[in-house]
Scaffold this active site. Structure first.
Site, mmCIF file in Angstrom:
data_model
loop_
_atom_site.group_PDB
_atom_site.id
_atom_site.type_symbol
_atom_site.label_atom_id
_atom_site.label_comp_id
_atom_site.label_asym_id
_atom_site.label_seq_id
_atom_site.Cartn_x
_atom_site.Cartn_y
_atom_site.Cartn_z
ATOM 1 N N HIS A 14 27.073 40.962 -65.242
ATOM 2 C CA HIS A 14 25.952 40.812 -64.310
ATOM 3 C C HIS A 14 24.627 41.153 -64.986
ATOM 4 O O HIS A 14 23.653 40.393 -64.901
ATOM 5 C CB HIS A 14 26.198 41.709 -63.094
ATOM 6 C CG HIS A 14 25.127 41.651 -62.054
ATOM 7 N ND1 HIS A 14 25.276 40.963 -60.865
ATOM 8 C CD2 HIS A 14 23.879 42.189 -62.004
ATOM 9 C CE1 HIS A 14 24.168 41.083 -60.138
ATOM 10 N NE2 HIS A 14 23.314 41.845 -60.802
ATOM 11 N N GLU A 15 24.584 42.300 -65.668
ATOM 12 C CA GLU A 15 23.330 42.737 -66.294
ATOM 13 C C GLU A 15 22.926 41.822 -67.451
ATOM 14 O O GLU A 15 21.748 41.505 -67.621
ATOM 15 C CB GLU A 15 23.462 44.180 -66.792
ATOM 16 C CG GLU A 15 23.640 45.212 -65.696
ATOM 17 C CD GLU A 15 22.430 45.299 -64.774
ATOM 18 O OE1 GLU A 15 21.324 44.922 -65.195
ATOM 19 O OE2 GLU A 15 22.598 45.731 -63.622
ATOM 20 N N HIS A 54 21.270 38.812 -66.153
ATOM 21 C CA HIS A 54 19.841 39.048 -65.901
ATOM 22 C C HIS A 54 19.026 38.869 -67.180
ATOM 23 O O HIS A 54 17.939 38.294 -67.171
ATOM 24 C CB HIS A 54 19.626 40.464 -65.370
ATOM 25 C CG HIS A 54 19.933 40.636 -63.918
ATOM 26 N ND1 HIS A 54 19.688 39.650 -62.974
ATOM 27 C CD2 HIS A 54 20.455 41.683 -63.224
ATOM 28 C CE1 HIS A 54 20.040 40.087 -61.775
ATOM 29 N NE2 HIS A 54 20.515 41.302 -61.903
ATOM 30 N N HIS A 64 19.219 37.403 -59.065
ATOM 31 C CA HIS A 64 20.257 37.631 -58.057
ATOM 32 C C HIS A 64 20.554 36.353 -57.285
ATOM 33 O O HIS A 64 19.649 35.593 -56.938
ATOM 34 C CB HIS A 64 19.827 38.732 -57.090
ATOM 35 C CG HIS A 64 19.990 40.102 -57.662
ATOM 36 N ND1 HIS A 64 19.080 41.116 -57.447
ATOM 37 C CD2 HIS A 64 20.953 40.642 -58.453
ATOM 38 C CE1 HIS A 64 19.474 42.197 -58.072
ATOM 39 N NE2 HIS A 64 20.606 41.936 -58.690
ATOM 40 N N CYS A 65 21.832 36.139 -57.026
ATOM 41 C CA CYS A 65 22.278 34.918 -56.358
ATOM 42 C C CYS A 65 22.321 35.117 -54.840
ATOM 43 O O CYS A 65 22.787 36.151 -54.349
ATOM 44 C CB CYS A 65 23.667 34.538 -56.871
ATOM 45 S SG CYS A 65 24.360 33.069 -56.081
ATOM 46 N N CYS A 111 29.276 35.519 -55.411
ATOM 47 C CA CYS A 111 29.064 35.283 -56.841
ATOM 48 C C CYS A 111 28.922 36.612 -57.566
ATOM 49 O O CYS A 111 28.492 37.621 -56.982
ATOM 50 C CB CYS A 111 27.798 34.436 -57.007
ATOM 51 S SG CYS A 111 27.253 34.160 -58.719
ATOM 52 N N CYS A 154 29.134 31.473 -59.116
ATOM 53 C CA CYS A 154 29.056 30.313 -58.237
ATOM 54 C C CYS A 154 28.567 29.110 -59.050
ATOM 55 O O CYS A 154 28.098 29.262 -60.180
ATOM 56 C CB CYS A 154 28.114 30.606 -57.071
ATOM 57 S SG CYS A 154 26.352 30.517 -57.505
ATOM 58 N N CYS A 163 24.843 29.419 -60.525
ATOM 59 C CA CYS A 163 24.703 30.357 -61.634
ATOM 60 C C CYS A 163 25.496 29.907 -62.857
ATOM 61 O O CYS A 163 25.089 30.145 -63.996
ATOM 62 C CB CYS A 163 25.131 31.750 -61.198
ATOM 63 S SG CYS A 163 24.071 32.468 -59.919
#
Length: 496
Positions: free
Chosen positions: A308-309, A312, A318-319, A324, A343, A346
């Site tokens: 996740h990070e 970024h 952010h989705c 997601c 998703c 993304c």
């Protein structure tokens, strides 16, 4: 305003775009089978077997407290492909304002910096920097880390960001970073100032790295008014430039919230009133003094927050479109409810950055969870990182991130001639790209995502022995493994 899921038409436009170039690119980039998979985002909620709508569980959830419009693929494309300037942004994940007001989004505008450009065709390089000690570490070390937990993270990151190069840098101590720290009033445990860590990371980010992420077992806080934060990432205003980030695994331990008010940590200062970092010379412990075990739940949470990070840092925000991995989260339950997959919107963004084949990436992720992979996996800690040539169709690479770390002199000498030798096509003409033999070697393996590269000679550095790695605990990955099996089956059948 209560959160409402986006309509199928809104999700479809977020994926395919309204611009004719973006639409045409969608058809040219993906096969018919891949488009059929991605376009399931436009199905009515609940009708897709692979992608589900976002579910709000409580009033503490991220989207209830953060008004986010969402980043479409087209807006991402304009900043990444065209290079339309966007302000650098700090994106926090999780955490709460310790004041009684509603939690707010920390989006601090940073000073504008020139965007680094990447060499065409050069794989993205992701550098992981261990901060402090991890379970299994007996003492601080400046050598190449062979911590099993970090090897699991490195290989997962390599599969998730398929076709990238992932390097684990020598660990650093908290004293070297010299960040502020405090004791959380609720938990009684140490917390490091995440903003100070980002400042340090910008100074030491290697030239070859597209992003640098620090990982730690110590809890984090972004500012004095906040109770905690899971992670903090600074994205450059061009996705191709990458960024820096830090995240903590402290709150991923199964018993953290069961004993979270039992901490007895104390801030220590030197005689001249400065912070003492001797308290971080041992791995973080549980409240009862026992070592934090690397369970399957902790590993899954760590892999998810790391992916996740880093997302970024490559420009993904952010989705808000579907359930997601890039959904924001305010608390551990919400973070656990996030899936391990991206998703379609993304996924298309990440594919633009990494240039991978969807089926190959899914197979690499499934392979990481297989017994056969770990039976044959041999870790080679003698990694050499080679800096790419500083030339690009868009102009020279920028050194705008400040002071960078570089290779040790012995290693730099041993690889300079090879790293600057351009690859040649038939007929002896230069292709203008870096030779594959001069790229970053990864751990030896029989996997889909293994690489070959140069290793230093025994005269350059003190060699470490290659060694097998015990398989990671994968029980918490069972749902993701089944999801991958179904998606791979769908793509394989459609491609026949």
């Amino acid at each position: 305003m209560p959160w409402k899921n986006r309509t199928p038409s809104q999700r479809q436009e977020a994926l395919i775009g309204a611009n004719s170039v973006v639409k045409r690119n969608f058809k040219l980039t993906f096969s018919v089978a891949e488009r059929q998979l991605l376009e399931q985002i436009a199905l009515s909620d609940g009708n897709s077997p692979y992608f589900k709508p976002i579910e709000i569980v409580s009033d503490a959830d991220w989207l209830v407290n953060h008004d986010e419009l969402g980043q479409t693929y087209e807006s991402f494309w304009r900043s990444y492909i065209i290079g339309k300037p966007e302000p650098s942004t700090c994106l926090n994940d999780g955490g709460q304002d310790s004041r009684p007001q509603t939690a707010f989004s920390m989006r601090t505008q940073l000073r504008s910096r020139a965007a680094s450009r990447t060499v065409a065709g050069e794989p993205k390089v992701i550098s992981i920097l261990p901060l402090g000690l991890f379970p299994g570490d007996d003492q601080p070390s400046t050598s190449k880390s062979s911590n099993t937990f970090l090897i699991w993270l490195q290989t997962y990151c390599k599969a998730f960001f398929h076709k990238s190069k992932v390097v684990v840098l020598p660990p650093v101590t908290v004293a070297e970073v010299a960040c502020r720290y405090r004791v959380n009033q609720l938990t009684g445990r140490f917390q490091l100032h995440a903003g100070d860590i980002l400042v340090h990371l910008r100074k030491v980010k290697p030239k070859y790295a597209h992003c640098l992420v620090a990982v730690t077992m110590v809890d984090l806080y972004p500012k004095s008014s906040w109770d905690f934060v899971f992670g903090l990432a600074s994205s450059s205003h061009a996705a191709s430039a990458g960024g820096v980030g830090v995240f903590s695994f402290a709150r991923f331990d199964d018993v953290f919230y069961e004993t979270w008010t039992q901490g007895t940590d104390k801030v220590i200062k030197t005689e001249d009133g400065k912070l003492s970092y001797t308290v971080f010379l041992k791995p973080a412990k549980r409240a009862d003094g026992s070592e934090v075990p690397i369970t399957d739940a902790l590993l899954r949470r760590a892999c998810n927050v790391m992916a996740h990070e880093i997302g970024h840092m490559f420009g993904l925000k952010h989705c808000v479109w579907m359930s997601c991995l890039m959904n924001g989260s305010n608390h551990l339950q919400e973070s656990d409810n996030r899936p391990c997959h991206l998703c379609p919107v993304c996924l298309r963004k990440l594919q633009s950055v990494m240039d991978f084949n969807l089926l190959d990436r899914y197979r690499a992720l499934r392979e990481w969870m297989s017994v056969d992979f770990w039976k044959n996996y041999i870790h080679d800690p003698n990694q050499v990182v080679v800096e790419p040539e500083k030339r690009s169709p868009r102009g020279p690479l920028s050194s705008s991130f400040g002071r960078r770390t570089s290779l040790p002199e012995a290693l730099r000498t041993s690889v300079t001639s090879q790293s600057r030798r351009p690859a040649t096509k038939k007929g002896g003409r230069s292709s203008g790209r870096i030779s594959s033999s001069a790229r970053i070697p990864a751990s030896t393996s029989v996997s889909l995502f293994s690489d070959k590269g140069i290793a230093p000679t025994k005269n350059d550095v003190k060699r470490k022995e290659k060694h097998a790695v015990q398989p990671p605990p994968l029980l918490s990955f069972a749902q993701f493994r089944n999801w991958l099996r179904d998606v791979i089956g769908f793509l394989s059948v459609q491609n026949e």
